[in-house]
Design a protein around this motif. Structure first.
Motif, short mmCIF file in Angstrom:
data_model
loop_
_atom_site.label_atom_id
_atom_site.label_comp_id
_atom_site.label_asym_id
_atom_site.label_seq_id
_atom_site.Cartn_x
_atom_site.Cartn_y
_atom_site.Cartn_z
N GLU A 321 0.84 -1.19 0.00
CA GLU A 321 0.00 0.00 0.00
C GLU A 321 0.88 1.25 0.00
OE1 GLU A 321 -2.51 -0.16 3.38
OE2 GLU A 321 -0.94 0.36 4.82
N TRP A 322 0.34 2.30 -0.56
CA TRP A 322 1.08 3.54 -0.74
C TRP A 322 0.63 4.58 0.29
CZ3 TRP A 322 5.01 4.03 -4.25
CH2 TRP A 322 5.12 3.04 -5.22
N HIS A 323 1.61 5.33 0.80
CA HIS A 323 1.38 6.42 1.75
C HIS A 323 2.18 7.64 1.30
CE1 HIS A 323 -0.44 3.94 5.09
NE2 HIS A 323 0.11 2.99 4.35
N TRP A 324 1.83 8.76 1.87
CA TRP A 324 2.66 9.95 1.68
C TRP A 324 4.02 9.74 2.33
CZ3 TRP A 324 0.50 15.53 1.84
CH2 TRP A 324 -0.57 15.65 0.94
N GLY A 325 5.07 10.23 1.68
CA GLY A 325 6.39 10.24 2.28
C GLY A 325 6.59 11.46 3.15
N HIS A 326 7.61 11.43 4.00
CA HIS A 326 7.82 12.54 4.92
C HIS A 326 8.17 13.83 4.19
CE1 HIS A 326 11.57 10.80 3.96
NE2 HIS A 326 11.90 10.28 5.10
N ARG A 327 8.74 13.73 2.99
CA ARG A 327 9.04 14.95 2.24
C ARG A 327 7.76 15.65 1.77
NH1 ARG A 327 14.05 15.89 -1.12
NH2 ARG A 327 13.77 18.00 -1.93
N SER A 328 6.73 14.89 1.42
CA SER A 328 5.47 15.48 0.98
C SER A 328 4.82 16.26 2.12
CB SER A 328 4.53 14.40 0.47
OG SER A 328 5.05 13.78 -0.69
N TYR A 329 4.92 15.74 3.35
CA TYR A 329 4.34 16.44 4.50
C TYR A 329 5.07 17.75 4.77
CZ TYR A 329 1.40 12.48 5.84
OH TYR A 329 0.45 11.49 5.86
N SER A 330 6.37 17.80 4.56
CA SER A 330 7.14 19.00 4.89
C SER A 330 7.26 19.97 3.73
CB SER A 330 8.56 18.60 5.35
OG SER A 330 8.50 17.82 6.53
N GLU A 331 7.07 19.52 2.52
CA GLU A 331 7.25 20.38 1.36
C GLU A 331 5.93 20.81 0.72
OE1 GLU A 331 9.06 19.61 -3.02
OE2 GLU A 331 10.48 19.30 -1.38
N ILE A 332 4.91 19.95 0.75
CA ILE A 332 3.64 20.24 0.08
C ILE A 332 2.53 20.45 1.09
CG2 ILE A 332 1.97 19.42 -1.61
CD1 ILE A 332 4.26 17.78 -2.86
N GLY A 333 2.23 19.44 1.91
CA GLY A 333 1.22 19.56 2.94
C GLY A 333 -0.15 19.09 2.49
N GLU A 334 -0.90 18.50 3.42
CA GLU A 334 -2.23 17.99 3.11
C GLU A 334 -3.20 19.11 2.78
OE1 GLU A 334 -2.30 13.89 5.80
OE2 GLU A 334 -3.21 15.73 6.58
N GLN A 335 -3.11 20.23 3.45
CA GLN A 335 -4.03 21.33 3.19
C GLN A 335 -3.87 21.88 1.77
OE1 GLN A 335 -3.66 24.32 6.23
NE2 GLN A 335 -4.15 22.93 7.91
N ALA A 336 -2.64 21.95 1.29
CA ALA A 336 -2.41 22.44 -0.07
C ALA A 336 -2.98 21.48 -1.10
CB ALA A 336 -0.91 22.64 -0.30
N ILE A 337 -2.84 20.17 -0.88
CA ILE A 337 -3.38 19.20 -1.82
C ILE A 337 -4.91 19.23 -1.79
CG2 ILE A 337 -3.62 16.73 -2.26
CD1 ILE A 337 -1.03 17.85 -3.27
N ALA A 338 -5.51 19.36 -0.61
CA ALA A 338 -6.97 19.45 -0.52
C ALA A 338 -7.48 20.71 -1.23
CB ALA A 338 -7.41 19.45 0.94
N THR A 339 -6.77 21.81 -1.09
CA THR A 339 -7.15 23.04 -1.80
C THR A 339 -7.01 22.86 -3.30
OG1 THR A 339 -6.40 24.35 0.10
CG2 THR A 339 -6.67 25.50 -2.00
N PHE A 340 -5.97 22.17 -3.72
CA PHE A 340 -5.76 21.87 -5.14
C PHE A 340 -6.94 21.07 -5.70
CE2 PHE A 340 -4.20 18.28 -7.81
CZ PHE A 340 -4.03 18.97 -9.00
N ILE A 341 -7.39 20.06 -4.97
CA ILE A 341 -8.52 19.25 -5.43
C ILE A 341 -9.79 20.09 -5.47
CG2 ILE A 341 -9.91 17.19 -4.95
CD1 ILE A 341 -7.53 16.02 -3.48
N ALA A 342 -10.05 20.86 -4.41
CA ALA A 342 -11.28 21.65 -4.33
C ALA A 342 -11.34 22.68 -5.45
CB ALA A 342 -11.36 22.33 -2.96
#
Length: 403
Positions: A321-342
């Motif tokens: 199974e696939w998960h976010w890597g620690h670099r995605s949490y520190s460089e991109i962030g979940e809030q930014a991806i959710a905003t991108f989708i919205a």
């Protein structure tokens, strides 16, 4: 008859002799002179010692500056390759035998990076600490514990360290500045097109003109980054994890089957990368994690058991199974991806409505379009908020910003 006086010999013998105190005066002066000379020598010795100490301090300070410059150079080189910066590599390649000065060198390098390059070194969170933090941030803590099969005692004890002793470079520019730099300016775009035509830059491999300050063609891999953001969005909306089989099924619907490739720009050594090679690169760079189901050591917690048909062969897609890597949490962030989708979903719905209006004829359609435009502008923020909330619920808890 004249009286005979004393002879010359007798007068010389009778000459007055110096007193005892007078005889001692030269002796005192002779002793005081060496004492004053000793004091002068001590004062000169103290000055020399102070100068020596100040010189050593200046040398140590200059050495820290040199090491800070070396750390900045090393960090920029590693970031250009999107390679994780490990503390042991810093100690080995930058500090050498002076590893105890890590904090001082790191602090000076941070100041230099922020002032010159508008970047900073950020320590990535460890996977175990991050997963504990995600569970605690959920709405129902006990239900989350039961779902992942972790006991209450193990969740409460702070067994996982927050830092991973691994760093990345991250921009400190305000998002407003970045957005303005990426916005297309029509006049600048026309000038860039004119310059490219004058130079005869008609080759497809030449950098494209975007009419903005940021030259995307000569920096990041825009197409590959787009695929990365889509993958992160799919994983986030699937509850922060997704089986390998499901991920590949979603990519296939997007035209990225296992035998397809992702185009790269002129900055890459390859014109394209197969999808499997690209996924492996994302894991190496720290953007994604692929965890084997049931592997408690890698995941930091107990995972749900895979079906019996997939447990027999560890290479089957369903076994991972696939998960976010620690670099995605520190460089991109979940809030930014959710905003991108919205934003994508809301803008897409507006485009569909605009196409429906274009299909209608007559003044009634035009008047209805004007009234709808004002209503849509007023409800856009509300739609974005609703879609964002739906993504947050699908993710299973509060969405985190960059860490």
């Amino acid at each position: 008859m004249a009286r005979a006086g004393p002879s010359r010999t007798q007068r010389s013998q009778r000459a007055p002799q110096p007193s005892q105190s007078q005889s001692q005066r030269p002796a005192r002066g002779s002793r005081r002179a060496p004492v004053e000379e000793d004091e002068d020598e001590d004062a000169e010795g103290d000055d020399d010692q102070d100068m020596d100490i100040n010189g050593r301090l200046d040398d140590a300070d200059a050495q820290l500056d040199r090491k800070a410059n070396d750390l900045v150079r090393f960090a920029l080189f590693m970031e250009q390759r999107r390679t994780l910066i490990r503390r042991e590599d810093i100690n080995k390649k930058v500090l050498a035998s002076n590893s105890r000065s890590f904090n001082s060198v790191f602090e000076r390098a941070q100041k230099l990076l922020k002032k010159t390059f508008a970047m900073e070194l950020v320590e990535l969170q460890s996977r175990n600490y991050r997963e504990q933090d995600n569970v605690v941030a959920g709405d129902d803590l006990q239900e989350a514990r039961n779902a992942i099969g972790v006991k209450k005692k193990s969740m409460l004890q702070p067994s996982a360290a927050a830092g991973s002793k691994t760093y990345i470079l991250r921009s400190v520019l305000d998002p407003v500045i970045i957005e303005a730099s990426a916005r297309t300016d029509e006049r600048l775009y026309e000038e860039q097109i004119a310059d490219s035509q004058e130079n005869g830059d008609d080759d497809d491999d030449m950098p494209r003109s975007y009419g903005c300050i940021i030259s995307w063609s000569t920096t990041d891999q825009v197409g590959a980054l787009g695929v990365l953001h889509v993958i992160l969005a799919i994983i986030l909306a699937s509850g922060r994890s997704m089986t390998d089989l499901d991920l590949r099924a979603h990519l296939k619907r997007l035209g990225l089957a296992s035998n397809e490739s992702i185009s790269m720009n002129t900055q890459s050594t390859h014109k394209s990368l197969p999808i499997d090679t690209y996924l492996g690169q994302l894991m190496k760079q720290g953007y994604l994690d692929r965890i084997k189901l049931g592997d408690t050591k890698a995941a930091g917690g107990k995972r749900s058991r895979a079906p019996a048909a997939t447990q027999t062969n560890p290479d089957e897609n369903q076994a991972f199974e696939w998960h976010w890597g620690h670099r995605s949490y520190s460089e991109i962030g979940e809030q930014a991806i959710a905003t991108f989708i919205a934003e994508f979903m809301v803008e897409r719905s507006r485009d569909d409505d605009a196409e429906d209006d274009d299909d209608d004829d007559g003044k009634a359609a035009r008047s209805r379009g004007k009234g709808r435009a004002g209503a849509e502008d007023g409800s856009r923020d509300k739609k974005l908020k609703n879609v964002y909330g739906a993504i947050e619920r699908a993710a299973g808890g509060n969405l985190s910003d960059v860490k």
